[in-house]
Design a protein around this motif. Sequence first.
Motif, PDB file in Angstrom:
ATOM      1  N   SER A 136     -27.521  36.988 -25.300  1.00 57.60           N
ATOM      2  CA  SER A 136     -26.948  35.810 -24.760  1.00 57.60           C
ATOM      3  C   SER A 136     -27.844  34.620 -24.956  1.00 57.60           C
ATOM      4  CB  SER A 136     -26.718  36.151 -23.194  1.00 57.60           C
ATOM      5  OG  SER A 136     -25.944  37.357 -22.929  1.00 57.60           O
ATOM      6  N   PRO A 137     -27.533  34.025 -26.151  1.00 54.78           N
ATOM      7  CA  PRO A 137     -28.463  33.010 -26.392  1.00 54.78           C
ATOM      8  C   PRO A 137     -28.183  31.722 -25.614  1.00 54.78           C
ATOM      9  CG  PRO A 137     -26.382  33.376 -28.155  1.00 54.78           C
ATOM     10  CD  PRO A 137     -26.582  34.431 -27.098  1.00 54.78           C
ATOM     11  N   LEU A 138     -26.965  31.537 -24.954  1.00 55.97           N
ATOM     12  CA  LEU A 138     -26.926  30.262 -24.137  1.00 55.97           C
ATOM     13  C   LEU A 138     -27.858  30.655 -22.794  1.00 55.97           C
ATOM     14  CD1 LEU A 138     -23.219  29.924 -24.124  1.00 55.97           C
ATOM     15  CD2 LEU A 138     -24.719  28.487 -25.515  1.00 55.97           C
ATOM     16  N   LYS A 139     -27.873  31.700 -22.316  1.00 54.10           N
ATOM     17  CA  LYS A 139     -28.605  32.114 -21.201  1.00 54.10           C
ATOM     18  C   LYS A 139     -30.074  32.037 -21.562  1.00 54.10           C
ATOM     19  CE  LYS A 139     -29.144  35.392 -17.340  1.00 54.10           C
ATOM     20  NZ  LYS A 139     -28.548  34.688 -16.492  1.00 54.10           N
ATOM     21  N   ILE A 140     -30.404  32.530 -22.704  1.00 56.95           N
ATOM     22  CA  ILE A 140     -31.930  32.384 -22.960  1.00 56.95           C
ATOM     23  C   ILE A 140     -32.370  31.319 -23.409  1.00 56.95           C
ATOM     24  CG2 ILE A 140     -33.230  33.035 -25.225  1.00 56.95           C
ATOM     25  CD1 ILE A 140     -31.539  35.611 -25.560  1.00 56.95           C
ATOM     26  N   CYS A 141     -31.407  30.238 -23.805  1.00 55.88           N
ATOM     27  CA  CYS A 141     -32.049  28.958 -24.001  1.00 55.88           C
ATOM     28  C   CYS A 141     -31.624  27.927 -22.937  1.00 55.88           C
ATOM     29  CB  CYS A 141     -31.074  28.368 -25.506  1.00 55.88           C
ATOM     30  SG  CYS A 141     -31.396  29.188 -26.769  1.00 55.88           S
ATOM     31  N   SER A 142     -31.345  28.676 -21.875  1.00 52.53           N
ATOM     32  CA  SER A 142     -31.362  27.888 -20.464  1.00 52.53           C
ATOM     33  C   SER A 142     -30.202  26.857 -20.338  1.00 52.53           C
ATOM     34  CB  SER A 142     -32.530  27.178 -20.002  1.00 52.53           C
ATOM     35  OG  SER A 142     -33.752  28.359 -19.899  1.00 52.53           O
ATOM     36  N   LEU A 143     -29.047  27.072 -20.916  1.00 56.14           N
ATOM     37  CA  LEU A 143     -27.820  26.135 -21.080  1.00 56.14           C
ATOM     38  C   LEU A 143     -26.920  26.593 -20.018  1.00 56.14           C
ATOM     39  CD1 LEU A 143     -27.284  26.040 -24.877  1.00 56.14           C
ATOM     40  CD2 LEU A 143     -28.214  24.072 -23.309  1.00 56.14           C
ATOM     41  N   THR A 144     -26.709  25.621 -19.126  1.00 57.76           N
ATOM     42  CA  THR A 144     -25.872  25.928 -18.034  1.00 57.76           C
ATOM     43  C   THR A 144     -24.272  25.732 -18.487  1.00 57.76           C
ATOM     44  OG1 THR A 144     -25.723  23.562 -17.151  1.00 57.76           O
ATOM     45  CG2 THR A 144     -27.729  25.076 -16.359  1.00 57.76           C
ATOM     46  N   LYS A 145     -23.470  25.910 -17.624  1.00 54.20           N
ATOM     47  CA  LYS A 145     -22.174  25.893 -18.003  1.00 54.20           C
ATOM     48  C   LYS A 145     -21.861  24.195 -17.996  1.00 54.20           C
ATOM     49  CE  LYS A 145     -18.297  28.134 -17.777  1.00 54.20           C
ATOM     50  NZ  LYS A 145     -18.033  28.685 -18.742  1.00 54.20           N
ATOM     51  N   GLU A 146     -22.385  23.437 -17.264  1.00 53.10           N
ATOM     52  CA  GLU A 146     -22.230  21.846 -17.078  1.00 53.10           C
ATOM     53  C   GLU A 146     -22.701  21.423 -18.623  1.00 53.10           C
ATOM     54  OE1 GLU A 146     -23.254  17.873 -15.083  1.00 53.10           O
ATOM     55  OE2 GLU A 146     -24.213  19.447 -14.148  1.00 53.10           O
ATOM     56  N   ASP A 147     -23.859  21.910 -18.928  1.00 50.96           N
ATOM     57  CA  ASP A 147     -24.718  21.526 -20.402  1.00 50.96           C
ATOM     58  C   ASP A 147     -23.742  21.964 -21.405  1.00 50.96           C
ATOM     59  OD1 ASP A 147     -26.993  20.967 -19.352  1.00 50.96           O
ATOM     60  OD2 ASP A 147     -27.982  22.974 -19.636  1.00 50.96           O
ATOM     61  N   ILE A 148     -23.016  23.121 -21.679  1.00 49.00           N
ATOM     62  CA  ILE A 148     -22.165  23.447 -22.586  1.00 49.00           C
ATOM     63  C   ILE A 148     -20.908  22.586 -22.785  1.00 49.00           C
ATOM     64  CG2 ILE A 148     -20.980  25.621 -23.259  1.00 49.00           C
ATOM     65  CD1 ILE A 148     -23.094  27.127 -21.652  1.00 49.00           C
ATOM     66  N   ARG A 149     -20.529  22.466 -21.651  1.00 51.13           N
ATOM     67  CA  ARG A 149     -19.308  21.351 -21.601  1.00 51.13           C
ATOM     68  C   ARG A 149     -19.601  20.070 -22.289  1.00 51.13           C
ATOM     69  NH1 ARG A 149     -14.858  23.456 -18.873  1.00 51.13           N
ATOM     70  NH2 ARG A 149     -14.894  24.987 -17.412  1.00 51.13           N
ATOM     71  N   ASN A 150     -20.717  19.449 -21.690  1.00 49.51           N
ATOM     72  CA  ASN A 150     -21.065  18.347 -22.372  1.00 49.51           C
ATOM     73  C   ASN A 150     -21.178  18.444 -23.738  1.00 49.51           C
ATOM     74  OD1 ASN A 150     -20.789  16.821 -19.765  1.00 49.51           O
ATOM     75  ND2 ASN A 150     -23.164  17.398 -19.322  1.00 49.51           N
ATOM     76  N   LEU A 151     -21.889  19.583 -23.965  1.00 47.82           N
ATOM     77  CA  LEU A 151     -22.126  19.329 -25.720  1.00 47.82           C
ATOM     78  C   LEU A 151     -21.064  19.614 -26.507  1.00 47.82           C
ATOM     79  CD1 LEU A 151     -25.285  21.979 -25.265  1.00 47.82           C
ATOM     80  CD2 LEU A 151     -25.441  19.517 -26.416  1.00 47.82           C
ATOM     81  N   SER A 152     -19.964  20.549 -25.761  1.00 44.50           N
ATOM     82  CA  SER A 152     -18.757  20.707 -26.466  1.00 44.50           C
ATOM     83  C   SER A 152     -17.918  19.577 -26.603  1.00 44.50           C
ATOM     84  CB  SER A 152     -17.802  21.926 -25.663  1.00 44.50           C
ATOM     85  OG  SER A 152     -18.690  23.059 -25.513  1.00 44.50           O
ATOM     86  N   LYS A 153     -18.070  18.641 -25.434  1.00 44.41           N
ATOM     87  CA  LYS A 153     -17.172  17.292 -25.650  1.00 44.41           C
ATOM     88  C   LYS A 153     -17.739  16.477 -26.584  1.00 44.41           C
ATOM     89  CE  LYS A 153     -15.879  13.445 -22.804  1.00 44.41           C
ATOM     90  NZ  LYS A 153     -15.887  13.001 -21.446  1.00 44.41           N
ATOM     91  N   ASP A 154     -18.993  16.475 -27.028  1.00 44.35           N
ATOM     92  CA  ASP A 154     -19.758  15.655 -27.957  1.00 44.35           C
ATOM     93  C   ASP A 154     -19.411  16.154 -29.509  1.00 44.35           C
ATOM     94  OD1 ASP A 154     -21.095  14.168 -26.008  1.00 44.35           O
ATOM     95  OD2 ASP A 154     -22.769  15.423 -25.930  1.00 44.35           O
ATOM     96  N   ALA A 155     -19.125  17.554 -29.326  1.00 46.66           N
ATOM     97  CA  ALA A 155     -18.734  18.292 -30.708  1.00 46.66           C
ATOM     98  C   ALA A 155     -17.367  18.086 -30.950  1.00 46.66           C
ATOM     99  CB  ALA A 155     -19.270  19.474 -30.487  1.00 46.66           C
TER     100      ALA A 155
END
Length: 248
Positions: A136-155
């Motif tokens: 689970s790379p997102l978990k391994i890299c300490s990315l939270t749900k909020e982080d992923i939403r923000n990064l997804s928005k930027d992308a």
Amino acid sequence: MTLEEFFKYYKKVALAFSGGVDSSYLLYILKKLNIESTAYFVKSEFQPDFELKESITLATKLGADLKIIDNPILNEEKIIINDSGRCYYCKQNIFSHIIKAAKQDGYNIIIDGTNATDDESDRPGMKALKEMKILSPLKICSLTKEDIRNLSKDAGLPTWDKPSYSCLATRINSGEKIKKDTLVKIEKSESYLFKLGFKDFRIRVKDNSAVIQVKEKDFQKVMENRDRILKTISHMFDEISLDLRPRR
């Protein structure tokens, strides 16, 4: 560790893809970093059709390889009895299909979208992921749900604000056997509420009685659409009620 660092080490991976916020962001990253990969979507009666359609649309937009695996999950008795082990057995079932297909395609590393916010104590299926050596790379890299939403928005990903949408089986009261006709009723009912503009909601079912769960801000909207909702879905259930406790 960053995702870039993770994928410098894992350069060929198979992605368990659901079309949700997390796995969609991973799919984007795989394409951005030019990682050799294939996404696998396991389709069963537990997933509504719109999830598959949206997954195909996103994969096409990103130019990603996507394979759909048909899974006759209602043949699995230990899953459809719907006891406390359902989620664990379901994850085992889904990932066994992905692992088999991925190995046939030459992949030895399977990744999924579990993130750092996901609580293992609240998600029995995560135990199965550990046992099956899913990374689970997102978990391994300490990315939270909020982080992923923000990064997804930027992308520019359309999934950045997509509400969480667990499988249809979670709508059926624990201990009540999961049947195809019940899943169909739930999917049709929730599909209609989507058309009315509702986003973050659930329809829970027990003994053919449906309970609508919405955010507090949507209580008034339910009442405004009461007659239309009843006209469309009341023939499928013995009773329909609104949960006065706001959905969290």
